[in-house]
Design a protein around this motif. Sequence first.
Motif, PDB file in Angstrom:
ATOM      1  N   ASP A 125      36.828  42.229  54.210  1.00  0.00           N
ATOM      2  CA  ASP A 125      36.897  41.250  55.300  1.00  0.00           C
ATOM      3  C   ASP A 125      35.816  40.181  55.210  1.00  0.00           C
ATOM      4  N   PHE A 126      35.529  39.717  54.005  1.00  0.00           N
ATOM      5  CA  PHE A 126      34.474  38.717  53.841  1.00  0.00           C
ATOM      6  C   PHE A 126      35.019  37.297  54.007  1.00  0.00           C
ATOM      7  N   LEU A 134      43.172  49.113  40.817  1.00  0.00           N
ATOM      8  CA  LEU A 134      43.409  47.733  40.383  1.00  0.00           C
ATOM      9  C   LEU A 134      44.875  47.348  40.478  1.00  0.00           C
ATOM     10  N   PHE A 135      45.765  48.282  40.163  1.00  0.00           N
ATOM     11  CA  PHE A 135      47.198  47.987  40.208  1.00  0.00           C
ATOM     12  C   PHE A 135      47.698  47.770  41.623  1.00  0.00           C
ATOM     13  N   ASN A 136      46.920  48.206  42.616  1.00  0.00           N
ATOM     14  CA  ASN A 136      47.351  48.077  44.008  1.00  0.00           C
ATOM     15  C   ASN A 136      46.579  47.008  44.785  1.00  0.00           C
ATOM     16  N   LEU A 137      45.800  46.194  44.070  1.00  0.00           N
ATOM     17  CA  LEU A 137      45.038  45.145  44.740  1.00  0.00           C
ATOM     18  C   LEU A 137      45.919  43.953  45.101  1.00  0.00           C
ATOM     19  N   ASN A 138      45.596  43.328  46.221  1.00  0.00           N
ATOM     20  CA  ASN A 138      46.220  42.062  46.588  1.00  0.00           C
ATOM     21  C   ASN A 138      45.377  40.952  45.975  1.00  0.00           C
ATOM     22  N   THR A 139      45.826  40.395  44.856  1.00  0.00           N
ATOM     23  CA  THR A 139      45.010  39.420  44.127  1.00  0.00           C
ATOM     24  C   THR A 139      45.305  37.979  44.528  1.00  0.00           C
ATOM     25  N   VAL A 140      46.027  37.775  45.619  1.00  0.00           N
ATOM     26  CA  VAL A 140      46.314  36.405  46.074  1.00  0.00           C
ATOM     27  C   VAL A 140      45.477  36.056  47.305  1.00  0.00           C
ATOM     28  N   SER A 141      44.416  36.808  47.525  1.00  0.00           N
ATOM     29  CA  SER A 141      43.525  36.531  48.644  1.00  0.00           C
ATOM     30  C   SER A 141      42.921  35.137  48.519  1.00  0.00           C
ATOM     31  N   LYS A 142      42.700  34.479  49.663  1.00  0.00           N
ATOM     32  CA  LYS A 142      42.160  33.121  49.675  1.00  0.00           C
ATOM     33  C   LYS A 142      40.659  33.079  49.970  1.00  0.00           C
ATOM     34  N   VAL A 143      39.998  34.237  49.899  1.00  0.00           N
ATOM     35  CA  VAL A 143      38.554  34.256  50.126  1.00  0.00           C
ATOM     36  C   VAL A 143      37.873  33.466  49.000  1.00  0.00           C
ATOM     37  N   PRO A 144      37.107  32.415  49.334  1.00  0.00           N
ATOM     38  CA  PRO A 144      36.489  31.586  48.287  1.00  0.00           C
ATOM     39  C   PRO A 144      35.394  32.330  47.527  1.00  0.00           C
ATOM     40  N   VAL A 145      35.355  32.097  46.212  1.00  0.00           N
ATOM     41  CA  VAL A 145      34.319  32.665  45.361  1.00  0.00           C
ATOM     42  C   VAL A 145      33.408  31.531  44.914  1.00  0.00           C
ATOM     43  N   VAL A 146      32.128  31.665  45.225  1.00  0.00           N
ATOM     44  CA  VAL A 146      31.136  30.647  44.875  1.00  0.00           C
ATOM     45  C   VAL A 146      30.231  31.208  43.787  1.00  0.00           C
TER      46      VAL A 146
END
Length: 310
Positions: free
Chosen positions: A140-141, A39-51
């Motif tokens: 890669d979604f 979790l500490f190494n995740l890129n949390t600024v991804s722009k993949v939309p969540v529906v």
Amino acid sequence: MTQQEVNTLLNKISQGDRKALARAITVVENSLDGSTEILFNLNTVSKVPVVGVTGPPGAGKSTLINALITTLSATGKRIAILAVDPTSPFNFGSLLGDRLRMSEHFTDPNIFIRSLATRGSLGGLSERVIEIVDLLRVADFDMIIVETVGVGQSEVEIAGLADTTIVVVVPESGDEIQTLKSGIMEIADIFVVNKCDREGSDTLANSLQKMLHDFRSNNWSVPVLKASATNKEGIPALIDAIEKHQLAINQNEKRIHLLSQKAYHLIQQARMKDIHKPELVSALQQAIYSSNFNLYLFVDQYLKRKIGDS
């Protein structure tokens, strides 16, 4: 888990390795060794939309999602589905198993389906859903779909997670329109009247459209769409509405709202990590027979002891 192992795992996930993704989800969902490092190494600024897809039980949410991903996959889109199911009281695992209801997509390389158990969470979502959605964002979604249990008015929790929230209702909901108004009317970015071939669908759609004037005064006019998921009707219009909403919303404003909701949930979760229900039950069993037992005093003293122990 070493830093190199974490980096290797996340790199595999970003390259489309579904086995690595499934392994990481298991680690994070169950707080196994390495979950914090991941979790500490995740890129949390991804722009993949969540529906988010929510609505009353029996509204046909899973069937609608099934029709939705069939259409999206046919155009080459890669979709992740996170289906949150009620928890089995015996093994705390997922009870319904949406993967069985979407079995036709088992072999579709564009589709990744994962069921999560609520494990006692009251908001229709799993207590680890935020972290797992962020894991899916690393992959890669093109879109992530989260389906809630559908537990009534606590469905509003999905609004703190999803960029676009779809509320699914059926003609039978017509008699419960006031419940909808007081509960989840304000969280919908898109309304879908499913099973529109049934009597009363036009009346329900018109009623919802009229009531929407009381909610949401921004640059997005909430559409009320009619669909028949079983017959694959209305799906292109739903996809079009999702895409339009993604373009219309104020991404910065929405992002701050979502992040604050997520941060609040994570802090709440961290504060509760030392509270174990069996231990709480045991303490209650010892205290309840006291002649001056008071639940509120008991909770206050119990929390103070836990803080002192830590």
